[in-house]
Enzyme design. Sequence first.
Site, short mmCIF file in Angstrom:
data_model
loop_
_atom_site.label_atom_id
_atom_site.label_comp_id
_atom_site.label_asym_id
_atom_site.label_seq_id
_atom_site.Cartn_x
_atom_site.Cartn_y
_atom_site.Cartn_z
N GLU A 185 16.85 25.92 58.37
CA GLU A 185 15.67 26.69 57.97
C GLU A 185 15.93 27.48 56.69
O GLU A 185 15.05 27.59 55.84
CB GLU A 185 15.23 27.61 59.10
CG GLU A 185 14.82 26.89 60.40
CD GLU A 185 13.74 25.85 60.21
OE1 GLU A 185 12.98 25.92 59.22
OE2 GLU A 185 13.64 24.94 61.05
N ASP B 254 18.48 19.40 56.36
CA ASP B 254 19.52 18.98 57.29
C ASP B 254 20.89 18.97 56.63
O ASP B 254 21.89 19.43 57.20
CB ASP B 254 19.23 17.57 57.82
CG ASP B 254 18.35 17.57 59.06
OD1 ASP B 254 18.09 18.65 59.61
OD2 ASP B 254 17.95 16.47 59.49
#
Length: 638
Positions: free
Chosen positions: A487, A550
Amino acid sequence: MGEKNKVNESLLKDDLYQAVNGEWLKTAVIPADRPTAGGFSELDLNIEKILMNDLGEMLEGKNVPDDKNLKEFLKYYKLASDFETRNAEGFEPAKKYLDAVLAIKDLQDWQDKWLDFALIDAANPFSFFVDPDMKNTQEYALYADVTPLFLPDKTYYEEGNEQGAALLSVLSDMLEKLFEKAGYDAEFAKKTISEAIEYDRLIAPFQKDSTERADYVKVYNPYSFEDFSKLSTTIDFGAVAKKIVKTTPDKIVVTEPKFYEAADRIVNDDTFEQLRSWIFVHTLMDSTGFLSDDVRVLGGTFSRALSGAKEAMKPEKAAYHLATARYDQVVGLYYAHKYFGPDAKADVQHMVEKMVAVYKKRLETNDWLSKETAKKAVAKLDALGINVGYPDELDPLYEKYLVDETKNLLDNAIEFRRIQIADNFDRYGKPVDRTRWEMPAHQVNAYYNPSFNIIVFPAAILQAPFYSLKQTASENYGGIGAVIAHEISHAFDNNGSQFDEFGNLSNWWTDEDLKHFEGLAQEMIEEFDGLETEAGKCNGKLVVSENIADAGGLSCALEAAKGEENPDIKGFFLNWARIWCMKSSLECQKLLLAIDVHAPNVLRANVQPKNLQEFYDVFDVHEGDGMWLEPEKRIHIW
């Protein structure tokens, strides 16, 4: 699922995902009323079970907390659960809303009623909402948006798309049966359904596809009020805008200019009947979940064909989801206060702060960012807001959701829509509220909001396998740590990197740094593009932002894990693979490949570790092994 003692050591060098999850995948059964089983889904199922038990007891009058909002929720839940009444009423509650659509005489009449229909969320090709201005997030702007098609994406309408043709057949068959249950004759049904689908097909070419929509920044296309008013000769867009915000807005942000520039081709006297039929069909479908149980089940046929779920939810479960969807933050706070402990919140807060520190160090020592750009990146990171667990206070909007027990479920639901949409429109001209949470605490997910520059981790995701006080620190970093850093990485992905520390759309990069970053993003596109899965090939451009997040998340979480005492790097990577464990229907896999900005779970688990040298070291992976990737092809962005 994904138990530690089930790891197949012989597979680790060739397929990390299968080595960790293969044994579970062989025997796992997807619940009949769901399209998937696995990490996220299993946590969600467990929360569903807990809350259905707790809230079910409250419905029976047991253990009811002294909370007025929760009591109001229980009234709504009771209406949703009263299938005896719902079955007796049949289609009747929806008739007045359907009749209102049929009563639209012409385009002028439709426009005169625009606001009334908008406030109950009736279908309209042109929809509006109020949100922070992406260039100045201290103020709200009016956005002009588009309504989704019947099919998941415009590409489903392309010639030769067999999946699209099959889905349209399912849709038509379902609609014919719904029209019959509603008491409409076959001739009217055939004509209306045909016109509605023709209209959907007509507007499809003017919409963006999923890949275009993934380029989030391109939704910002501000038009002056004068220019926006000139986009159509058949729709008075200026009058519509003024009705919605009760003033003359200086500008309107158009998310899809091509669609609005085609307004006269989409809406005119020749297309009016098709448009009305399209609105009618949407209204019909949108009502089914609030009516009798047989209508509810029938009305879900198309969505089940999309997802691959084999059965409709049982009535009790459907009522739970319907009621909690409206009072989601109320239920979320109940869940968080009862089941999310302060020790876990403090521990996760510590992990977030540590991850931010790792990221800051990375930005400051990055070997390709100039000092000028790095300084601004660090300023953005320093300003990052962190929300863990649940909001401090309930959004006051929920105080307005007062159930009228003399009315049926659908009437109450429509009134709540009116309250919600009116509240959204009324934000225009007021200070931006940056405290609102976009997810309830019982939702298994997390998010980054680029306009507010905040990361949010609802309580529900802070469980094993993502996080547990019983897991090692390294395992937690491979789970929730990687999610946290993921995030954070969204602040610096291909979309988030275009917003500054205040959440404003602003270029803070030097030209040279931006060009280098765009080159790295292209490499990430190419790393995933065309990779084969059971359902088809991955679209690297569609999933690039999530893959950048990611990559940054896994890499930074690994560095944090290595900074702990006695790090277990093997456990770190094993838990990374474990959190992505998922078994899903082929239909669901195909749908996600077409529209989801996330790569398939098997690729998320397997591809990102290949970019990290520590993975090769700990599992002794060499050229010729399935998990091997040539050093020159390994991608490092953050």
